[in-house]
Enzyme design. Structure first.
Site, mmCIF file in Angstrom:
data_model
loop_
_atom_site.group_PDB
_atom_site.id
_atom_site.type_symbol
_atom_site.label_atom_id
_atom_site.label_comp_id
_atom_site.label_asym_id
_atom_site.label_seq_id
_atom_site.Cartn_x
_atom_site.Cartn_y
_atom_site.Cartn_z
ATOM 1 C CB CYS A 198 -3.014 4.370 9.647
ATOM 2 S SG CYS A 198 -2.748 3.125 8.418
ATOM 3 C CG ASN B 89 -0.226 -0.108 2.500
ATOM 4 O OD1 ASN B 89 0.465 -1.094 2.755
ATOM 5 N ND2 ASN B 89 -0.324 0.903 3.332
#
Ligand code: PLP
Length: 396
Positions: free
Chosen positions: A336, A151
């Site tokens: 995050c 990711n």
């Protein structure tokens, strides 16, 4: 606004919203209720599950609908037969039961750690080091977890090759009378719109899916569970999802996910072509910056919409701030991790220096991009990089 952060979130398409709306309004019934309108809602939920499953060459019954990829990953690891200690951690002396790639998303790493895990190394492009995997695949290992595509880098892993290695290992174990299970899990949160996925061809036993990255709703995911795999539910309750995921089903969410996948089905090759061209354009814009860009990842095995790039010596946080003022949204890495302000474990794993990590941006294209706004974004990024390079007295 020019949005270049589709790996973090995607907008729900009008088609998806339209499919979901009736199930948030007039078709609000609890699918477990006994009357006819509720049974119709149950049917709609099951049809949606069937469509999601069909996208990966599976059947609706093979799926558990979850609250997103994090929960799907956590549920996948319950396939490991581990005794939890009171604090949710096993003593380090216990042989590792799970092998995970060191560059996995935190929802994989953090959940795997609860069972005792060891990490597998990657090379400087983010590709799995198969020699390291072979060396660590001891007889105690019950599960190997390797994401389909990373990711932060977009690096696509050779899952079929890994599956073949696990098949040979299972055979060798059987020949030696060792019956420990050996499963392959993959987090396929990224790349659903760009890769044709088939669980049999990939050779996975467990596969995590994520609606939020493919113009579906946030907080919706799914776990494909092979027939031979046994899981323990993370939450107890009403026994929904064959007892694996209690709680009233997120009917609208599953229907939205199915509609999102239907929209990309059959268009993956065209999407790859489109993003390959846009990323090439963006690369050539960025190559004109006063601070030379270092493009990251594995060009041969990379999601077509990903462009991870470092401007060594510059501060990516400042670049993000300058770009935001110009209406361009980019990120430094996983949303995050970025919010925790920690240097990316992914960029460290591929061996970047602190200066290279500090200057790294993740640009990820998607439905909100076209040639014109990507060109404009490229020029604005160059201008921001040049301004920073000048401020720091950086000469090319
Ligand atoms: N796994 C990967 C590879 C991701 O990119 C993400 C989202 O950023 C997740 C898991 C977590 O997904 P969710 O926030 O839907 O739980």
């Amino acid at each position: 606004m020019i949005y270049l952060d589709h790996a973090a979130a995607t907008p729900v398409s009008s088609r998806v919203l339209k499919a979901m709306t009736p199930y948030l309004t007039e078709q609000f019934f609890n699918p477990s209720a006994a009357y006819l309108p509720a049974k119709r809602v149950r049917e709609a939920f099951d049809t949606a599950k069937g469509q999601i499953a069909n996208f990966i060459g599976a059947k609706g019954n093979d799926l558990v609908i979850t609250s997103g990829a994090t929960e799907a990953n956590a549920l996948a690891f319950t396939s490991v037969k581990a005794e939890f200690s009171a604090r949710g951690k096993l003593p380090t002396a216990i042989a590792p039961k799970i092998l995970v790639l060191e560059t996995e998303h935190s929802s994989v790493l953090e959940n795997a750690r609860r069972y005792g895990c060891e990490t597998i190394r990657v090379d400087h492009t983010g590709l799995i080091d198969l020699t390291d995997l072979r060396a660590k695949l001891t007889d105690s290992v019950e599960l190997v977890s390797v994401s389909l595509a990373n990711n932060e880098l977009g690096t696509i892993q050779p899952l079929a090759e890994i599956a073949e290695l696990l098949r040979q290992t299972r055979l060798s174990r059987l020949q030696r009378g060792i019956t420990t299970q050996l499963l392959l899990h993959s987090d396929a949160s990224q790349g659903l719109a760009l890769l044709e996925l088939n669980v049999a061809r990939l050779g996975v036993d467990l596969l995590t899916l994520n609606a939020a990255k493919v113009s579906g709703p946030k907080g919706v995911g799914a776990l494909y569970v092979g027939h031979h795999v046994h899981l323990s539910p993370l939450v107890a309750g009403g026994g929904q999802e064959r007892g694996l995921r209690a709680g009233t089903e997120n009917v609208a969410g599953a229907i939205g996910f199915a509609a999102a996948l239907e929209a990309v089905k059959g268009h993956t090759a065209a999407a790859r072509k489109k993003y390959t061209r846009l990323v090439e354009n963006l690369k050539s814009e960025l190559s004109q910056a006063k601070a030379p860009p270092l493009f990251l990842g594995c060009p041969k095995h990379q999601l077509a919409n990903f462009l991870p790039v470092s401007f060594p010596g510059l501060d990516a946080e400042r670049l993000i701030y300058l770009l935001e003022e110009q209406g361009v949204c980019v990120s430094t890495g996983a949303a995050c991790a970025a919010s925790k302000g920690e240097p990316s474990h992914v960029l460290r794993a591929i061996g970047l220096s602190p200066a290279e990590i500090a200057g790294s941006l993740r640009l990820s294209l998607g439905v909100l991009n076209d040639e014109a706004n990507v060109r404009a974004a490229g020029q604005l990024i160059c201008a921001a990089v040049n301004a920073e390079a000048e401020r720091l007295g950086y000469v090319r």
